[in-house]
Design an enzyme around this catalytic site. Structure first.
Site, PDB file in Angstrom:
ATOM      1  CB  CYS A 123      -0.878   0.227   0.700  1.00 31.61           C
ATOM      2  SG  CYS A 123      -0.426  -0.486   2.736  1.00 31.61           S
ATOM      3  CE  LYS A 196      -3.787  -4.616   8.240  1.00 29.23           C
ATOM      4  NZ  LYS A 196      -3.447  -4.017   7.461  1.00 29.23           N
ATOM      5  CD  GLU A 234      -7.341 -14.628   7.224  1.00 27.07           C
ATOM      6  OE1 GLU A 234      -6.542 -14.840   7.203  1.00 27.07           O
ATOM      7  OE2 GLU A 234      -8.548 -14.509   6.584  1.00 27.07           O
ATOM      8  CE  LYS A 249      -1.885  -3.344  11.558  1.00 30.34           C
ATOM      9  NZ  LYS A 249      -1.828  -3.065  10.535  1.00 30.34           N
ATOM     10  CB  SER A 275      -1.454   4.292  14.117  1.00 32.33           C
ATOM     11  OG  SER A 275      -2.648   3.984  13.411  1.00 32.33           O
ATOM     12  CE1 TYR A 314       3.600   3.132  14.659  1.00 32.27           C
ATOM     13  CE2 TYR A 314       2.045   2.460  15.720  1.00 32.27           C
ATOM     14  CZ  TYR A 314       2.033   2.564  14.377  1.00 32.27           C
ATOM     15  OH  TYR A 314       2.352   2.529  13.427  1.00 32.27           O
TER      16      TYR A 314
HETATM   17  C1  PBG Z   1      -0.576  -2.000   5.759  1.00 30.70           C
HETATM   18  C2  PBG Z   1      -0.604  -1.047   7.671  1.00 30.70           C
HETATM   19  C3  PBG Z   1      -1.615  -0.731   7.815  1.00 30.70           C
HETATM   20  C4  PBG Z   1      -0.926  -0.418   9.444  1.00 30.70           C
HETATM   21  C5  PBG Z   1       0.169  -1.711   9.659  1.00 30.70           C
HETATM   22  N1  PBG Z   1       0.480  -1.961   8.162  1.00 30.70           N
HETATM   23  C6  PBG Z   1      -2.163   0.040   8.009  1.00 30.70           C
HETATM   24  C7  PBG Z   1      -3.627  -0.172   6.916  1.00 30.70           C
HETATM   25  O1  PBG Z   1      -3.479  -1.769   6.736  1.00 30.70           O
HETATM   26  O2  PBG Z   1      -4.555   0.546   6.478  1.00 30.70           O
HETATM   27  C8  PBG Z   1      -1.669   0.023  10.562  1.00 30.70           C
HETATM   28  C9  PBG Z   1      -1.122   0.063  11.396  1.00 30.70           C
HETATM   29  C10 PBG Z   1      -1.061   0.868  12.742  1.00 30.70           C
HETATM   30  O3  PBG Z   1      -2.279   1.994  12.628  1.00 30.70           O
HETATM   31  O4  PBG Z   1      -0.477   0.938  12.996  1.00 30.70           O
HETATM   32  N2  PBG Z   1      -1.043  -2.552   5.219  1.00 30.70           N
END
Ligand code: PBG
Length: 328
Positions: A123, A196, A234, A249, A275, A314
């Protein structure tokens, strides 16, 4: 009136007793610190929605990693912010890509004292910001997996200690495993982002990594937050395909998933405190509404208690320092 013979308060009487019987212990070595590596020279660009987090050029990242290691951090996960994006994610797998150069530099500098985990996704390298190849508005699975596997090889080749695919395409773990083995990287572990979810908690990350999708959303590949059993499916598939560590996640709103996975598998489990979780705690702390140190350590303890062995956060460096303070 008779009092109980069992009094659970007996073991809460002093800090020594409480420590003596504590079931969960956080350690700096549990934490993985995520870093955003920028292709711009001399960069240390603050991310507005993530106070305290920066996009760093490689040389600045080396400095910050050195300081993090002094605080006890032993592993980082790297996200790249390339100068150029296209519709094939060329810079995700190019040998001179930002992440490949960063891995080489970081491994050269810190060697075996630091685990370098490569987030393997497309991405950040795509003009449209999706985690795979797009055709007529659809995110294609199998052609994306090919590019993701190529990316994994280039990262292993640069010296990555662990490959961490975060794209959520079907079958990618198996293909990555085959490709790594075929290139002689049979001893490079895979940490799969297995469960995820399509989460709204990722939005600050997308500012940080400049990776928001330009159309649509990620719900055709990331999981539906309403589902729990599907996460076990998964995880089972990723293990079958050769994953060594599996990930859940986000973490905070998904602790039931961490627990369910813990009960299903015996491999190490990682949880990604994403995040949005970081930014919420930072914002509340900056307003004086919560005690950041106490709330962060409580949150991380909860994630570990749920069943996670490894926590991507973080807050890693700050939390490592707070733990040292508490122990001294
Ligand atoms: C990329 C990825 C993402 C995150 C980790 N790897 C973003 C997404 O899937 O949009 C998110 C990490 C975070 O929010 O701290 N695929």
């Amino acid at each position: 009136m008779s009092y109980p013979t069992t009094r659970l308060r007996r073991l809460r009487k002093s800090h020594l007793l409480r420590d003596f019987v504590a079931e969960t212990e956080l350690n700096a070595k549990d934490f993985v610190w995520p870093l955003f590596i920028s292709d711009q020279v001399n960069a240390r660009i603050p991310i507005e929605s993530m106070p305290g987090i920066f996009q760093l050029s490689i040389d600045n990242a080396l400095i910050e990693i050195g300081q993090a290691m002094e605080a006890g951090i032993r592993s980082v996960i790297l996200f790249g912010i390339p100068e150029e994006k296209d519709a094939e994610a060329t810079m995700a797998w190019a040998d001179h890509g930002i992440i490949q150069r960063a891995i080489r530099k970081i491994k050269d500098t810190f060697g075996d004292d630091l685990l370098v985990i490569a987030d393997t996704c497309l991405c950040e390298y795509m003009t449209h910001g999706h985690c795979g190849i797009v055709m007529e508005g659809r995110i294609l699975n199998d052609p994306s997996v090919e590019v993701i596997a190529r990316t994994a090889i280039s990262q292993a080749n640069a010296g990555a200690d662990i490959i961490a695919p975060s794209d959520m395409m079907d079958g990618r773990v198996g293909i990555i495993r085959d490709c790594l083995d075929g290139e002689g990287f049979d001893d490079t572990p895979i940490m799969a982002y297995s469960a995820k979810y399509a989460s709204s908690f990722y939005s600050p990350f997308r500012d940080a990594a400049v990776s928001a999708p330009s159309f649509g959303d990620r719900r055709s590949y990331q999981m539906d937050p309403r589902n729990s059993r599907e996460a076990l499916e998964e995880v089972a598939q990723d293990l079958e395909e050769g994953a060594d560590i599996i990930m859940v996640k986000p973490a905070m709103a998904y602790q039931d998933i961490i627990r369910n996975v813990r009960e299903l598998v015996d491999v190490p489990i990682a949880a990604y405190s994403v995040s949005g979780e970081y930014s919420m705690m930072k914002a509340a702390a900056q307003n004086g509404w919560i005690d950041e140190k106490a709330v962060v350590l409580e949150t991380l303890t909860g994630i570990k208690r749920s069943g996670a062995d490894i926590i991507l956060t973080y807050h890693a460096v700050e939390a490592a320092k707070w733990l040292t303070e508490l122990k001294s």
